[in-house]
Design a protein around this motif. Structure first.
Motif, PDB file in Angstrom:
ATOM      1  N   VAL B 127       0.845  -1.199   0.000  1.00 46.13           N
ATOM      2  CA  VAL B 127       0.000   0.000   0.000  1.00 46.13           C
ATOM      3  C   VAL B 127       0.878   1.246   0.000  1.00 46.13           C
ATOM      4  CG1 VAL B 127      -1.639   1.330   1.368  1.00 46.13           C
ATOM      5  CG2 VAL B 127      -1.974  -1.125   1.070  1.00 46.13           C
ATOM      6  N   ILE B 128       1.879   1.247   0.882  1.00 48.27           N
ATOM      7  CA  ILE B 128       2.755   2.419   0.964  1.00 48.27           C
ATOM      8  C   ILE B 128       3.532   2.587  -0.345  1.00 48.27           C
ATOM      9  CG2 ILE B 128       4.767   3.388   2.145  1.00 48.27           C
ATOM     10  CD1 ILE B 128       3.767   1.907   4.671  1.00 48.27           C
ATOM     11  N   THR B 131       1.020   3.663  -3.283  1.00 48.66           N
ATOM     12  CA  THR B 131       0.345   4.953  -3.127  1.00 48.66           C
ATOM     13  C   THR B 131       0.951   6.055  -4.005  1.00 48.66           C
ATOM     14  OG1 THR B 131      -0.401   4.394  -0.923  1.00 48.66           O
ATOM     15  CG2 THR B 131      -0.285   6.740  -1.456  1.00 48.66           C
ATOM     16  N   ILE B 134      -0.303   5.641  -7.500  1.00 44.50           N
ATOM     17  CA  ILE B 134      -1.686   6.066  -7.733  1.00 44.50           C
ATOM     18  C   ILE B 134      -1.743   7.586  -7.804  1.00 44.50           C
ATOM     19  CG2 ILE B 134      -3.991   6.134  -6.702  1.00 44.50           C
ATOM     20  CD1 ILE B 134      -3.341   3.268  -5.669  1.00 44.50           C
ATOM     21  N   ALA B 135      -0.969   8.192  -6.916  1.00 42.84           N
ATOM     22  CA  ALA B 135      -0.897   9.658  -6.963  1.00 42.84           C
ATOM     23  C   ALA B 135      -0.420  10.127  -8.328  1.00 42.84           C
ATOM     24  CB  ALA B 135       0.064  10.137  -5.872  1.00 42.84           C
ATOM     25  N   THR B 346      -5.677  -1.015  -7.355  1.00 40.51           N
ATOM     26  CA  THR B 346      -6.514  -0.927  -6.154  1.00 40.51           C
ATOM     27  C   THR B 346      -7.243  -2.244  -5.916  1.00 40.51           C
ATOM     28  OG1 THR B 346      -8.132   0.195  -7.511  1.00 40.51           O
ATOM     29  CG2 THR B 346      -6.865   1.544  -5.982  1.00 40.51           C
ATOM     30  N   ILE B 391      -7.507   3.365  -0.332  1.00 39.53           N
ATOM     31  CA  ILE B 391      -6.262   3.359  -1.108  1.00 39.53           C
ATOM     32  C   ILE B 391      -6.237   4.544  -2.075  1.00 39.53           C
ATOM     33  CG2 ILE B 391      -4.981   2.094  -2.877  1.00 39.53           C
ATOM     34  CD1 ILE B 391      -6.116  -0.478  -1.384  1.00 39.53           C
ATOM     35  N   LEU B 394      -5.655   7.599  -0.178  1.00 42.79           N
ATOM     36  CA  LEU B 394      -4.239   7.737   0.167  1.00 42.79           C
ATOM     37  C   LEU B 394      -3.466   8.317  -1.005  1.00 42.79           C
ATOM     38  CD1 LEU B 394      -3.324   4.465   2.116  1.00 42.79           C
ATOM     39  CD2 LEU B 394      -3.178   6.823   2.954  1.00 42.79           C
ATOM     40  N   GLY B 395      -3.771   7.797  -2.205  1.00 45.68           N
ATOM     41  CA  GLY B 395      -3.110   8.311  -3.408  1.00 45.68           C
ATOM     42  C   GLY B 395      -3.355   9.807  -3.556  1.00 45.68           C
ATOM     43  N   TYR B 396      -4.594  10.199  -3.310  1.00 47.76           N
ATOM     44  CA  TYR B 396      -4.936  11.622  -3.435  1.00 47.76           C
ATOM     45  C   TYR B 396      -4.172  12.448  -2.413  1.00 47.76           C
ATOM     46  CZ  TYR B 396      -7.641  15.918  -3.376  1.00 47.76           C
ATOM     47  OH  TYR B 396      -7.997  17.241  -3.415  1.00 47.76           O
ATOM     48  N   TYR B 398      -1.373  11.704  -1.013  1.00 50.36           N
ATOM     49  CA  TYR B 398       0.036  11.763  -1.412  1.00 50.36           C
ATOM     50  C   TYR B 398       0.226  12.818  -2.501  1.00 50.36           C
ATOM     51  CZ  TYR B 398       4.697  10.265  -2.871  1.00 50.36           C
ATOM     52  OH  TYR B 398       6.025  10.243  -3.172  1.00 50.36           O
ATOM     53  N   SER B 415       8.094   4.412  -6.425  1.00 48.68           N
ATOM     54  CA  SER B 415       7.160   3.312  -6.287  1.00 48.68           C
ATOM     55  C   SER B 415       7.802   1.983  -6.680  1.00 48.68           C
ATOM     56  CB  SER B 415       5.953   3.587  -7.185  1.00 48.68           C
ATOM     57  OG  SER B 415       4.828   2.974  -6.666  1.00 48.68           O
TER      58      SER B 415
END
Lengths: 122, 895
Positions: B127-128, B131, B134-135, B346, B391, B394-396, B398, B415
Motif C-alpha cells: 500500500v505504501i 500509493t 496512484i498519486a 486498487t 487506497i 491515500l493516493g490523493y 500523497y 514506487s
C-alpha cells in the motif's frame, strides 16, 4: 531248607513283625536295612524270596529291583514289594521294573502270607 | 479547440463503453461463451500492458526529453524478464494456480508458513509503495485536463486540486463497480481483464497515432525526424552505466513484484501456455509503445515554447498543431493508462487488505458462533470497497502532499523501488527451501526501512518531512547516516544509491537470518511445495493423462490399504466400468469412494489432501494441514497407547508365567508333601496293624512276647501322635496363624528347662557342657517356642551323635548386636550335600535309625523366623553344629 527269605526293610518294627509271621510259616528269615548294599547282600546270600521296601536309605527299592532283574542270576528271583507310598504311579513303576508281587502298607498278615505262598508255588 | 466539457463527455462515454465491454465479458464468461476470446493469449498479453501506465504514456516522452534514452530501461527490464526469465514467471504462475494464490502478499505469506504477520507486512508495504504510483496517475490525468483547460483559455482554468479529487472519486467509483461486483473464489475478474485489454489497445493506438502524426505530419518524414534527433541534446546524450543497470534491474523487479502485475500475470492467468506467447508478444507491445517516444520528445522540444512540460508533449503537440481529434484520442490513451492501472492496482491491494488485514481482525473480533457464508461474503465485499476508497484516498493525499510537483518519472521510480523490495523474498521463496519466515520478515523490514529513509521521505523534497539539515548533514549531524549518502557512499545518483542499499541489505539480511533461523514445520512443507512445484503439480491433464493418474492413485492406495485390497478395489471398479485392464477411469464418483476408503485408514483430512495432490493439483490449505497434523498426532497417540498396552500385556504375561511356574512348583511340592505324609503315617500303622493282628490271631503267645508286641504298638502310636502334632504345628507356623506369647526371662532358665525336658523324654544319654557365665542374658520373646527349638536341637544330638562318648557343648556368645547360642556335638557332623536340604520338611538325612519324620529342623527354622531370628548350620567345628541367632531386640543385657 529251600525256604530262605531276605527282608530288605529299614523299619525295625516291621522287620520284627515279618520275621515273626514268616518264621512261623517255615521260613528262614534274614533282614537287611540298608538300600545301598542290598544287591550285594542278595547276591551273596542267594535267598529264595526277597521282601523289598521302597523307601530305603542309600538306594530305592525300585533301583534295587532293576539291578536284580538285569543280572541273569537274580532275574527270576521272586520279589515281594511293600511300600508305604500307596500311589498308583508306584505300582506302575514296580511292575515295569519286574516286580513279582506289589503290596501297600499297612497290610493284613493273612494277605502277606498268602502272597508269599503264591510266589513259592508259582 | 475541443472544449473541456466535450472532453469530459468523451471520457464518460468511453467509461460507459468500457463498462459495457466488461459487463458483456462477464456475462459471456458466466454463460461459458466466447471463451476463446476471454481466455486467449492475446487478452492475457494485452492485460499485461497495465505495466504501461500514464507514467509510461506521458512520462516516457518527458523522461526522454530530460534524460535521453534512459527511459528505455523502464521497457528493458520487463522485456528481459519476459524473454529471459519466462521460467521464473512459469514457476510463479504454477504456484499461483496450484496454491490458489490471491495476491503477492498471499504468495509470500503462504510460502513462509502461512504467516499472517508477513501478509500484513507485505500488504502495508505494498500500500505504501503503490500509493505514490496512484498519486502519479491522478497527477497525470489532472495535468492532461489542465492542458486542455489552458488551451481553452484562462476563463476555464480549473483548480488542479479539485479536479484531481473528481478524478480520484471517479476512479474509485469505477473500481468499486468493476472489481467488487461479485466475489470469485479464485479472485479472477474476466470483465476487468477484458476492459484492461481494450484500454491497452486504445493507448497503443493513441501513442502510435501521435507518433505517426509527429514523424510524418509535423517533422515531415523519417529522415527529417532522424536529422532533428541528431541535432537535439538527446542525440548527444551519454549513457550512465550504473544508472542504466540500476533502473533496468529496478523495472524488472517491479514488473515481477508490483501487486497489479502479479494480479494480471498470475492471479488472472487462465492457462500457463499463454506465457509462452506473452514472452514475445509483450516485449513487442513495449517496443511499439516506445517506438515514437524519442521523435515526440525531440519534436516537442523543438516546436513547443521553452518551459512547456515535456511530460505532456503527447497531448500538447497535437493541440499545438490544432489536431483536436488526435489530442482527444491521445487524452483517451493517457486516461486509459491511468484508469486501468488504478483499477487493477486498487483491486489487487484491496484484495490484500481485506484478506490479510480486515478479515483476520473481523474474524478475531467475532467471538464464537458458526459464520454463515453469506455473512462473510458481505463483509468481504464491504471490506474490499472500503479498502479501494481508502487506497485511492491515500493516493490523493500523497498527490496533495507531494504538491504534484515532482516529475512523473521520479515518482514512478520511488514506487518501483518500494515494491522491488519483495523480490528477494519472492525469488528466495520459490527457489530456496532454506528461506525462513524470520529471514523474510527481517529482509523485507530492512529493505523497506531503507527505502523509506533513502527514497520515499527525501522524495517529498527537502524540508517536507525530513528537514533539509538531515538530508545534507545526516540526522544529529552524523554524516554517514545521510539518507542519500549512506555509510559514506557519496557521488552516487540518489536513485541508484537507494536501490543499491535497500536491495543489497534486504537480500543480505534475508539470506543471513534465513541461514541462522530454523523453519517451522509448516514453512518447511510450504517451502518444499513451492520450490518443487513442478514435481508436485501437474498441468491440466488430457484424456491420456488420466491413466497415469489412475496409476498414481493405485500406487498411493497400495501404500495405505495394502497391495491386495487396493488391487481388488481398483479391479472391481474397472470391471464395473466395463474396462478390460485393471485400472479404472478416475471418475469423480470413484475418486470420492477411494477418498472415503483411504480416510478410514489415514483420516479424512490426510486422505483429502493426498487425493487432491494427485487428482486436481489442488493446494493444501492451512486448515487441511492442521487437520492432517491433528490426525497424525492422534494416530501417534493411539499407536503409543497400543505400544503401552502391549508392553503392559507382555508384562502381565510374564507375571502370569511366573505365577504359573510357582503354582506348578507348589503343586508338585504339595504332591510330594502328601506322598511323604502318607508314607510317614502308613509306616507306624503298618507295625501297629501287623502286631495287633499277631496278638489277635496267634494262639499261645509267650507273655513276654505279648508285652513286647504291645509296647511296640504303644511306641508306634506315640510316634503317630507326635507326627500329627508336628504337622499341625508346622502348618500353623507356616500359615502365620501362630500367636506368640512374649515374655521376659533369662536365657539360662530357658536352657535349663530345655535340657531337662530333652533328657526326660529320651533314653539316649549325652553329656552336656555349658558355660553358664555367658548365659546371663535377659530375653524378651516367646520363651516356650524358643525352648521348643532348644529341645529339638538337644534331642537331635542325643539321637544322632555317633561318638563313643557323646557330648554336646552349648555356648552363648555375641555376634555383632545379636546373641547366638551354639549347639556343637562331638559326632561326625552332617555331610555337605545333606546340609542344603536338612531344614526342609521330611529330610531325614538318610540316617538309618532315624525314627523322626524329618519335620524337627523345619519347625525350628519356622519358629526362629517367627521370633525374628534364625537357626543355621555351622561348618568347621568338626561335629554337628547348629547356631540359634536371637536378634538384639529380644535380648536384653544382663546386669
Amino acid at each position: 531248607m529251600g525256604k530262605h527269605v531276605l527282608l530288605v526293610e529299614d523299619e525295625l518294627n516291621i522287620v520284627e513283625a515279618m520275621r515273626f509271621l514268616l518264621s512261623r510259616d517255615g521260613w528262614r528269615v534274614e533282614a537287611h536295612s540298608d538300600g545301598a548294599s542290598a544287591v550285594e547282600v542278595i547276591r551273596g546270600t542267594r535267598p529264595d524270596l526277597v521282601v523289598l521296601d521302597v523307601m530305603l536309605p542309600g538306594k530305592s527299592g525300585f533301583d534295587i529291583l532293576g539291578e536284580l532283574r538285569e543280572d541273569a542270576t537274580t532275574a527270576d528271583l521272586p520279589v515281594l514289594m511293600l511300600t508305604a507310598r500307596g500311589q498308583a504311579r508306584d505300582r506302575d513303576m514296580a511292575e515295569k521294573a519286574g516286580v513279582s508281587r506289589f503290596m501297600t502298607k499297612p497290610f493284613s498278615n493273612t494277605e502277606v502270607l498268602n502272597a508269599v505262598r503264591d510266589l513259592m508255588r508259582g | 479547440m475541443a472544449s473541456l466539457n466535450t472532453l469530459i463527455a468523451v471520457c464518460l462515454i468511453y467509461v460507459a463503453f468500457l463498462f459495457g465491454v466488461a459487463f458483456a465479458a462477464e456475462r459471456a464468461g458466466i454463460r461459458g461463451r466466447a471463451g476463446w476470446l476471454l481466455r486467449s493469449p492475446l487478452v492475457y498479453t494485452l492485460s499485461l500492458s497495465i505495466y504501461c501506465t500514464a507514467w509510461t504514456f506521458y512520462g516516457a516522452v518527458g523522461y526522454a526529453a530530460r534524460s535521453g534514452l534512459e527511459y528505455v530501461t523502464i521497457y528493458l527490464g520487463p522485456s528481459l524478464v519476459m524473454i529471459g526469465w519466462w521460467w521464473v514467471l512459469r514457476r510463479l504462475v504454477r504456484i499461483g494456480r496450484s496454491h490458489k494464490v490471491t495476491s503477492i502478499a498471499d504468495l509470500i505469506s503462504s510460502r513462509y508458513g502461512k504467516s499472517n504477520t508477513l501478509a500484513i507486512v507485505v500488504t502495508l508495504m505494498a500500500v505504501i509503495g503503490v500509493t505514490p504510483y496512484i498519486a502519479l496517475q491522478l497527477q497525470s490525468v489532472t495535468l492532461s485536463l489542465s492542458i486542455f483547460a489552458s488551451a481553452e483559455g484562462a476563463a476555464t482554468r480549473i483548480d488542479s486540486a479539485s479536479s484531481a479529487l473528481w478524478v480520484a472519486a471517479g476512479l474509485a467509483l469505477f473500481t468499486v463497480l468493476f472489481g467488487t461486483r461479485n466475489l470469485n473464489a479464485n479472485e479472477r475478474h474476466h470483465g476487468v481483464v477484458i476492459a484492461v485489454a481494450v484500454e491497452a489497445v486504445v493507448k497503443l493506438v493513441a501513442l502510435l497515432a501521435v507518433g505517426i502524426f509527429v514523424v510524418w505530419g509535423v517533422a515531415g518524414g523519417l529522415p527529417q525526424t532522424l536529422a532533428r534527433i541528431d541535432a537535439s541534446p538527446i542525440g548527444t546524450w551519454q549513457m550512465q552505466g550504473s544508472r542504466w543497470a540500476a533502473l533496468t534491474v529496478l523495472s524488472a523487479a517491479a514488473f515481477l513484484c508490483l501487486p497489479r502485475m502479479f494480479q494480471v500475470m498470475v492471479v488472472e492467468n487462465d492457462d500457463e501456455r499463454h506465457l509462452q506467447i506473452a514472452s514475445w508478444a509483450f516485449p513487442l507491445y513495449l517496443m511499439l509503445m516506445s517506438l515514437f517516444v524519442v521523435p515526440i520528445a525531440v519534436v516537442g522540444l523543438d516546436l513547443l515554447p521553452p518551459g512547456s512540460n515535456p511530460d505532456l508533449f503527447v497531448l500538447s503537440l497535437p493541440l499545438s498543431q490544432g489536431r483536436d481529434g488526435l489530442a482527444t484520442l491521445s487524452f483517451l490513451g493517457g486516461f486509459s493508462s491511468a484508469t486501468s492501472m488504478v483499477i487493477v492496482a486498487t483491486l489487487a491491494l484491496s484484495t490484500m487488505v481485506s484478506n490479510h488485514v480486515v478479515m483476520p481482525i473481523w474474524l478475531t473480533l467475532r467471538t464464537g458462533g458458526a459464520t454463515q457464508s453469506g455473512d462473510v461474503r458481505d463483509v468481504v465485499i464491504f471490506a474490499r470497497r472500503v479498502s479501494i476508497l481508502v487506497i485511492i484516498a491515500l493516493g490523493y493525499v500523497y498527490y496533495r502532499a507531494s504538491g504534484g510537483s515532482g516529475a512523473l518519472a521520479a515518482i514512478g521510480l520511488i514506487s518501483f523501488a518500494g515494491v522491488a523490495q519483495f523480490l528477494p523474498v519472492t525469488l528466495g521463496g520459490i527457489f530456496w527451501r532454506g528461506a525462513t519466515r524470520m529471514g523474510a520478515l527481517v529482509g523485507l523490514g530492512t529493505g523497506f526501512g531503507l527505502w523509506v529513509y533513502t527514497m520515499l521521505l527525501p522524495g517529498f523534497g527537502a524540508g517536507a518531512i525530513l528537514p533539509a539539515g538531515v538530508i545534507d548533514a545526516g540526522p544529529w549531524g552524523i554524516s554517514w547516516l545521510r539518507p542519500q549518502a549512506l555509510f559514506g557512499v557519496e557521488g552516487l545518483d540518489p536513485t541508484v544509491h537507494a536501490v543499491l542499499w535497500s536491495l543489497a541489505l534486504n537480500s543480505l539480511s534475508f539470506v543471513v537470518v534465513s541461514l541462522v533461523t530454523f523453519p517451522r514445520p509448516l514453512e518447511r512443507l510450504q517451502g518444499a511445495q513451492f520450490v518443487n512445484i513442478f514435481d508436485h503439480s501437474g498441468q491440466a491433464r488430457g484424456w491420456n493423462a488420466s491413466v497415469a493418474e489412475s496409476e498414481d492413485l493405485m500406487i498411493m492406495a497400495q501404500r495405505i490399504l495394502g497391495a491386495a485390497e487396493a488391487q481388488s478395489l481398483f479391479q472391481s471398479e474397472a470391471r464395473r466400468q466395463g474396462l478390460s485392464g485393471h485400472l479404472p477411469e478416475p471418475t469423480p464418483k470413484f475418486v470420492q469412494g477411494l477418498e472415503r476408503e483411504l480416510a478410514g485408514s489415514v483420516g479424512a483430512a490426510t486422505a483429502h489432501a493426498m487425493i487432491g495432490q494427485i487428482v486436481g493439483g489442488t493446494s493444501v490449505s492451512v486448515q487441511d494441514l492442521m487437520a492432517v497434523a491433528d490426525e497424525s498426532a492422534q494416530m501417534l497417540e493411539y499407536s503409543s497407547q497400543l505400544e503401552a498396552k502391549s508392553r503392559e500385556l507382555s508384562q502381565t504375561a510374564a507375571q502370569l508365567r511366573e505365577a504359573n511356574e510357582k503354582l506348578t512348583e507348589l503343586s508338585l511340592q504339595k504332591d510330594a508333601f502328601l506322598s511323604q505324609i502318607s508314607h510317614e503315617l502308613r509306616t507306624p500303622m503298618t507295625s501297629i496293624r501287623a502286631f495287633s493282628e499277631i496278638l489277635r490271631d496267634t494262639e499261645g503267645l509267650h507273655p513276654e512276647e505279648k508285652t513286647k508286641y504291645a509296647s511296640i504298638i504303644h511306641v508306634e502310636t506315640i510316634r503317630l501322635t507326635r507326627l500329627l502334632d508336628d504337622l499341625l504345628d508346622l502348618s500353623v507356623l507356616e500359615n502365620g496363624q501362630v500367636t506368640l506369647n512374649r515374655q521376659s526371662g533369662a536365657l539360662s532358665d530357658v536352657l535349663d528347662h530345655a535340657i531337662t525336658t530333652a533328657q526326660a523324654s529320651t533314653d539316649g544319654r549325652i553329656a552336656i557342657r555349658r558355660s553358664r557365665g555367658n548365659e546371663a542374658v535377659m530375653l524378651q520373646t516367646d520363651l516356650d517356642r524358643l525352648s521348643q527349638v532348644f529341645i529339638n536341637l538337644i534331642t537331635n544330638a542325643q539321637k544322632y551323635c555317633a561318638a563313643d562318648a557323646p557330648a554336646l557343648t552349648i555356648d552363648v556368645a555375641r555376634d555383632g548386636g545379636a546373641v547366638v547360642v551354639d549347639f556343637i556335638d562331638n559326632g561326625s557332623g552332617i555331610p555337605a550335600q545333606a546340609r542344603q536340604v536338612m531344614f526342609e520338611k521330611f529330610s531325614r538325612l538318610g540316617l538309618q535309625d532315624n525314627k523322626g519324620a524329618g519335620l524337627g529342623l523345619a519347625i525350628c527354622r519356622e519358629i526362629m523366623h517367627r521370633l525374628g531370628g534364625d537357626v543355621v548350620y555351622r561348618t568347621g567345628t568338626g561335629g554337628t553344629a547348629f547356631r540359634v541367632i536371637l536378634p538384639q531386640a529380644q535380648s536384653l543385657a544382663a546386669q
